[in-house]
Design an enzyme around this catalytic site. Structure first.
Site, short mmCIF file in Angstrom:
data_model
loop_
_atom_site.label_atom_id
_atom_site.label_comp_id
_atom_site.label_asym_id
_atom_site.label_seq_id
_atom_site.Cartn_x
_atom_site.Cartn_y
_atom_site.Cartn_z
N SER A 216 15.73 69.04 38.05
CA SER A 216 16.33 69.87 37.01
C SER A 216 17.83 69.55 36.87
O SER A 216 18.17 68.40 36.58
CB SER A 216 16.07 71.34 37.33
OG SER A 216 16.29 72.14 36.19
N ASP B 90 5.95 73.15 31.99
CA ASP B 90 7.30 73.55 32.41
C ASP B 90 7.96 74.28 31.24
O ASP B 90 8.19 73.68 30.18
CB ASP B 90 8.07 72.27 32.77
CG ASP B 90 9.47 72.53 33.29
OD1 ASP B 90 10.06 73.57 32.93
OD2 ASP B 90 9.96 71.68 34.04
N HIS C 29 7.78 74.14 36.65
CA HIS C 29 9.12 73.71 37.07
C HIS C 29 9.36 73.94 38.57
O HIS C 29 10.46 73.71 39.06
CB HIS C 29 10.16 74.50 36.25
CG HIS C 29 11.52 73.89 36.19
ND1 HIS C 29 11.78 72.69 35.55
CD2 HIS C 29 12.73 74.30 36.68
CE1 HIS C 29 13.07 72.41 35.65
NE2 HIS C 29 13.68 73.36 36.34
#
Lengths: 273, 273
Positions: free
Chosen positions: A142, A219, A252
């Site tokens: 991320s 995600d 995620h």
């Protein structure tokens, strides 16, 4: 350097460290796993928003595969801590836990929020001098995937391999990135481009090895914040070797990372040669 | 039953659940990993002092191996929550987070602290009726290792295999166990023996399969609280098949568990046949 905790793991050691940083002028923490025997290379892992030095090392299930390949990992914290700058603790996506791996230029932050230099200079020095490991690569998740792509593309000789999970590939174009870059760098959008992996590819920065990216298709941040496809399209255009693996149903979380981390570690091991 | 969170992991799913319990008369939480495809059996994992339903599923790195063998895991919380009984929240080793897998008989606690029946009856029913998995086995760590040994030895037909990490094998003889057994069961030390794996072996309780135990030799609790050797000695005396693996340099943490969990999962898979 202070060793805070040490746990034998897969014949190697999972450890937690603290040291006074010359870049951030704060006490910084990081975690490591060092395998038993000869260490072939060190992977720097950069974590995402709200994370610390602990998330990857406790949740990613990486030690088994790292031990198997003889690789070390080092996981820095995601920002300086213990300060009280204006606005630093007001939101999860700016300030503490959200350093974005840039060298800030804005008032107050520029004296401490130097995570780009912390990783590329100070942490690299620690790996080489304290841990005596000469070969280094970089990965992350991320915000940390963004950090890995930017840092790897800007230093292709220093980092032998780059990979990322669910990276923010184009921070100049998404809310998380715009907030952070404006807060740390002000309105100088030319400088923003040096911290945007898509802009770096556009400007001709390349890495000799295949950049491996895994992205979950369930995600929630993919469309609004990550835009992984932008990176793949540009890599294609500029002939940057890359592999984007789209994973049906994955989100995620660290459960996603743990599922595919072995493939990333194998990729880094191959690049170390 | 409420599904709180669900994350795709190794093609299966890591999930977090909540349900009103008939045994504890509180809302109870548990976590699960269910592999894709046919499920060969379900391992109940009992956690240690201070843990919740989250520790094992986030830290033990078990999903890869569970998926490979087609096994499910279910991890209950370590006590009822949301109550306010006298002394319940005063210490880490009694009350909340420290149910010790007994059915309490003491004032106040007897109405809620029924973790033995919660696991052997209510959780077993959930596995069979909700998850439709008929074969069940049991494992755990520390206080949960105690729970696994006691519950497995008392119900050798219901649980196809037993294993443990760093179990409290002889709670009647150590401070953690004595405090908990006195608090939950009062002074009736005859009843204590039904929750002590060494006493159960002495009384003739046996399990047909090899009981697998891993114990770290750098575990600070080994001598004062765990006394793993007592169990191995008694198992030897009464011809209970067992394997005690002593692990040089390993401590009491989840880093130790993650190192050897694959061996336990393989053992359970073998026992499911």
């Amino acid at each position: 350097m202070k060793l805070l905790k040490s746990h034998k793991t897969f014949e190697g050691r999972t450890e937690f460290w603290s040291h006074p940083s010359r870049e951030t002028k704060t006490e910084m923490k990081f975690s490591t796993f060092t395998p038993a025997g000869t260490i072939k290379g060190c992977l720097i892992w950069l974590s995402g928003l709200t994370c610390t030095d602990e998330n990857f090392i406790t949740k990613a299930s990486a030690q088994r595969s790292l031990a198997m390949h003889g690789l070390m990992v080092i996981c820095p914290d995601t920002s300086p801590r213990g300060l009280n700058l204006p606005g630093e603790h007001d939101a999860y996506d700016f300030g503490s836990g959200a350093g974005f791996y840039v060298d800030a230029t804005s008032e107050g932050y520029r004296d401490h929020y130097r995570m780009y230099s912390y990783v590329t200079s100070e942490l690299v020095q620690i790996i080489k001098e304290h841990f005596k490991v000469p070969k280094i690569s970089i990965s992350g998740h991320s915000m940390g995937g963004h950090g890995a792509l930017v840092i790897g593309l800007r230093n292709p000789k220093l980092f032998k391999a780059i990979s990322a999970f669910s990276p923010i590939v184009n921070p100049s174009a998404v809310p998380w990135g715009q907030k952070a870059l404006k807060g740390y760098l002000g309105d100088d959008t030319q400088n923003w481009k040096t911290y945007d992996s898509c802009e770096l590819l556009r400007a001709g920065q390349k890495h000799p090895k295949t950049i491996l990216v895994h992205q979950g298709l369930s995600d929630e941040f993919l469309e609004p914040q990550l835009k992984t496809g932008h990176f793949a399209d540009l890599a294609q255009q500029v002939s940057q070797p890359h592999q984007l693996v789209l994973c049906e149903g994955y989100d995620h979380s660290y459960y996603f990372i743990s599922t595919f981390i072995d493939e990333h570690i194998a990729h880094h091991a191959t690049c170390f040669g």
